[in-house]
Design a protein around this motif. Structure first.
Motif, PDB file in Angstrom:
ATOM      1  N   PRO A 158       4.792  13.795  13.514  1.00  0.00           N
ATOM      2  CA  PRO A 158       5.156  15.049  12.838  1.00  0.00           C
ATOM      3  C   PRO A 158       4.005  16.060  12.875  1.00  0.00           C
ATOM      4  N   ARG A 216       2.926  18.596  11.003  1.00  0.00           N
ATOM      5  CA  ARG A 216       2.021  18.824   9.872  1.00  0.00           C
ATOM      6  C   ARG A 216       1.007  17.694   9.726  1.00  0.00           C
ATOM      7  N   LEU A 217       1.457  16.470   9.975  1.00  0.00           N
ATOM      8  CA  LEU A 217       0.559  15.332   9.780  1.00  0.00           C
ATOM      9  C   LEU A 217      -0.496  15.268  10.881  1.00  0.00           C
ATOM     10  N   ILE A 218      -0.069  15.448  12.104  1.00  0.00           N
ATOM     11  CA  ILE A 218      -1.054  15.351  13.192  1.00  0.00           C
ATOM     12  C   ILE A 218      -2.023  16.538  13.121  1.00  0.00           C
ATOM     13  N   ASP A 232      -4.483   8.162   5.302  1.00  0.00           N
ATOM     14  CA  ASP A 232      -3.797   6.896   5.612  1.00  0.00           C
ATOM     15  C   ASP A 232      -3.550   6.770   7.118  1.00  0.00           C
ATOM     16  N   ALA A 233      -3.107   7.858   7.717  1.00  0.00           N
ATOM     17  CA  ALA A 233      -2.743   7.811   9.137  1.00  0.00           C
ATOM     18  C   ALA A 233      -3.978   7.690  10.033  1.00  0.00           C
ATOM     19  N   ILE A 281      -3.671  12.793   1.405  1.00  0.00           N
ATOM     20  CA  ILE A 281      -3.544  11.334   1.236  1.00  0.00           C
ATOM     21  C   ILE A 281      -2.947  10.725   2.506  1.00  0.00           C
ATOM     22  N   LEU A 282      -1.871  11.333   3.000  1.00  0.00           N
ATOM     23  CA  LEU A 282      -1.195  10.779   4.178  1.00  0.00           C
ATOM     24  C   LEU A 282      -2.033  10.919   5.449  1.00  0.00           C
ATOM     25  N   ALA A 290       0.574  13.028  -6.800  1.00  0.00           N
ATOM     26  CA  ALA A 290       0.605  14.008  -5.717  1.00  0.00           C
ATOM     27  C   ALA A 290       1.773  13.773  -4.760  1.00  0.00           C
ATOM     28  N   MET A 291       2.397  12.621  -4.839  1.00  0.00           N
ATOM     29  CA  MET A 291       3.521  12.292  -3.951  1.00  0.00           C
ATOM     30  C   MET A 291       4.811  12.249  -4.785  1.00  0.00           C
ATOM     31  N   ILE A 323       5.764  12.057   5.375  1.00  0.00           N
ATOM     32  CA  ILE A 323       5.515  13.512   5.351  1.00  0.00           C
ATOM     33  C   ILE A 323       6.799  14.276   5.683  1.00  0.00           C
ATOM     34  N   ASP A 352      -2.711  20.310   1.111  1.00  0.00           N
ATOM     35  CA  ASP A 352      -2.401  19.941  -0.275  1.00  0.00           C
ATOM     36  C   ASP A 352      -2.725  18.459  -0.440  1.00  0.00           C
ATOM     37  N   ASP A 353      -2.676  17.975  -1.677  1.00  0.00           N
ATOM     38  CA  ASP A 353      -3.102  16.597  -1.957  1.00  0.00           C
ATOM     39  C   ASP A 353      -2.258  15.567  -1.209  1.00  0.00           C
ATOM     40  N   ALA A 354      -0.939  15.750  -1.205  1.00  0.00           N
ATOM     41  CA  ALA A 354      -0.064  14.758  -0.569  1.00  0.00           C
ATOM     42  C   ALA A 354      -0.380  14.653   0.928  1.00  0.00           C
ATOM     43  N   THR A 355      -0.542  15.799   1.568  1.00  0.00           N
ATOM     44  CA  THR A 355      -0.860  15.790   2.997  1.00  0.00           C
ATOM     45  C   THR A 355      -2.210  15.116   3.244  1.00  0.00           C
ATOM     46  N   LEU A 409      -4.074  -1.540   2.973  1.00  0.00           N
ATOM     47  CA  LEU A 409      -3.800  -1.132   4.359  1.00  0.00           C
ATOM     48  C   LEU A 409      -4.844  -1.738   5.294  1.00  0.00           C
ATOM     49  N   TYR A 415       0.842  -1.206   0.000  1.00  0.00           N
ATOM     50  CA  TYR A 415       0.000   0.000   0.000  1.00  0.00           C
ATOM     51  C   TYR A 415       0.871   1.248   0.000  1.00  0.00           C
ATOM     52  N   MET A 459      -4.562  15.730  10.490  1.00  0.00           N
ATOM     53  CA  MET A 459      -5.498  14.715  10.989  1.00  0.00           C
ATOM     54  C   MET A 459      -6.536  15.365  11.918  1.00  0.00           C
ATOM     55  N   LEU A 501     -10.725  14.085  -2.504  1.00  0.00           N
ATOM     56  CA  LEU A 501      -9.534  14.389  -3.317  1.00  0.00           C
ATOM     57  C   LEU A 501      -9.907  14.660  -4.788  1.00  0.00           C
ATOM     58  N   HIS A 510     -10.242  11.159   1.688  1.00  0.00           N
ATOM     59  CA  HIS A 510      -9.852  10.550   0.415  1.00  0.00           C
ATOM     60  C   HIS A 510     -10.946  10.736  -0.646  1.00  0.00           C
TER      61      HIS A 510
END
Lengths: 307, 307
Positions: B40, B42-44, B126-127, B122-123, A99-100, A169, B117-120, A129, A90, B47, B97, B94
């Motif tokens: 990290p 930005r990720l938390i 996922d998270a 997606i992650l 995007a990544m 990230i 942004d899109d990458a953030t 996942l 995944y 979320m 998007l 998701h």
């Protein structure tokens, strides 16, 4: 490794890869399980596209061999390894998205979003996942429900915000994707992005084997050393490898201006660091005596691999 | 519902929403847990952006109230509800998007990929998906490891290829995203895309309460009826609602030329189907006598809601 030892090791690795492939083929069948409705054709096919058909299956191998140290039945370890491999697959699918990392090629084949489309790739990643957490709970993994719960929780933590997803990230931030380039602690980024799943492979054996605290710690230390050695070898391959062997273009890191172990330590410094990590891994495994031989060989294999 | 019953019900719903909000705030803190490295920033933060700050928290409410039928301690049910809500929130991120529904607005705020942004996005999705499987294993959920394992597995199956994720790909296929429009079995698509998580909310109570087979079946039947009623109400709102109340544009389905319960049954037919489903839910709950009153009210609330 001597030529004979390497042959023995490669045969073991190949055997686990074959068994993992067969098991994933069963687990990712189109037949719904209890609590499922149907498994839509396009989604299950795209999941299979990205999980079947090769790969060294290093992570399942680590689960199987760390479990073998404790004499754990092979079937349960293979199942746990298959769950881990679903998470690994995944992560590759999502990392490859436009995007990544926007990669077109993976293991010498079009990436999933190239072969299908972005929406399918996002959902196939999500579903892989998710199914990992179905698989890791299965009765075949271990008779003790507490062991299976501990595995499930550790897998979630190694894969999530404080592990692999968090590492991705940080890696993107280091590329300046969210504004100014953040100063990169390469070791930290890689400990999360790549190291966390490899480490899980090693502690999974300890959890399955209901290891003593000292044994658990030994596999944890070994797993961390192996994880870092793996990544440094990867960075070295990006500089020294060639596209045909890698199945993807070499020099991609340099093109992105990425900070890697090699840009940070230089080629010789990176190679020295690998040697130090191998010694650390060997030392950690000493508690297991000869039972640690395969894992010792695995670390050397990982550090010296050519693809 | 009478005005008094509705007030009582709304108070209960609000209370669970507040508790869920507080619990998610704790669970999505920036402090790493065992087996995590760092979380990290930005990720938390991303979320939290998508999981905190409102929503009816209907799914956690279903867990709490279906568990209450069996007198299960509230804390464990709230934790299981929080895990379910993380899955729900990931799916919204998701789905929004650009590669999927390409939505700019969610609950009256910019969607996550618009705000970041899109990458953030997606992650973060996922998270959130991953952390749900950490939360659902926690000791606070239930003292019996077997119960927690059963919850974990059911959650994975309701969310995955044979549940929600599978429903999303069927929905996209029905829009003609992968070539010709596939003929859409709306009931099947929605049973997976929306129904599976709502049903999980209901069977979670049965699992937590170690229900008898008949009691489990009653909550399963109720959950299926509620899930379909929820979606038909959603389709009706898309036709009859207004953007201010919905927090998103009305008429989006028609614009996409989507097949919905309303296009298939007509407005009156859809309303009749909701009445039938409510009757089916009520009948299923009869096994619980007065203990089923709140769940009965929940189905009516869902079917008659205005946003």
């Amino acid at each position: 490794m001597t030529a004979t030892a390497l042959t023995d090791f490669t045969q073991r690795l190949d055997k686990t890869a074959e068994e993992t492939e067969a098991l994933l083929g069963e687990l990712l069948s189109d037949a719904p399980m209890a609590d499922e409705i149907i498994r839509p054709k396009r989604l299950i096919e795209s999941m299979r596209y990205s999980s079947l058909g090769g790969g060294k299956r290093l992570r399942p191998f680590l689960v199987v061999e760390s479990a073998a140290v404790f004499g754990v039945p092979r079937r349960g370890a293979l199942m746990a390894g298959a769950a881990l491999e679903c998470i690994h697959c995944y992560s590759l699918i999502h990392d490859d998205l436009p995007a990544m990392d926007n990669s077109d090629l993976r293991r010498g084949r079009p990436t999933l979003h190239k072969a299908y489309d972005d929406a399918t790739a996002i959902l196939a990643g999500d579903a892989l996942l998710t199914i990992a957490f179905d698989i890791i709970t299965r009765d075949e993994i271990h008779p003790d429900a507490g062991v299976r719960l501990a595995l499930t929780r550790a897998l979630a933590r190694c894969a999530g915000v404080g592990g692999m997803a968090g590492g991705q990230i940080l890696d993107l931030a280091g590329e300046g994707r969210f504004g100014d380039r953040d100063p990169v602690d390469v070791a930290r980024v890689q400990q999360m992005k790549t190291g966390a799943l490899l480490r899980f492979g090693c502690i999974a054996g300890a959890l399955l084997g209901q290891a003593s605290p000292a044994e658990y710690q030994a596999l944890d230390d070994y797993g961390r050393a192996l994880g870092e050695a793996f990544q440094i070898a990867d960075d070295l391959l990006d500089v020294e490898g060639d596209a045909a062997t890698l199945g993807k273009p070499a020099g991609a890191d340099a093109e992105l201006g990425k900070t890697t172990f090699v840009t940070q330590l230089g080629i010789e410094g990176a190679k020295q660091r690998v040697r130090d990590l191998l010694a650390r891994g060997d030392a950690a495994l000493s508690i297991f005596g000869a039972k640690g031989d395969v894992l010792r060989a695995a670390a050397h294999f990982v550090a010296e691999r050519k693809s």
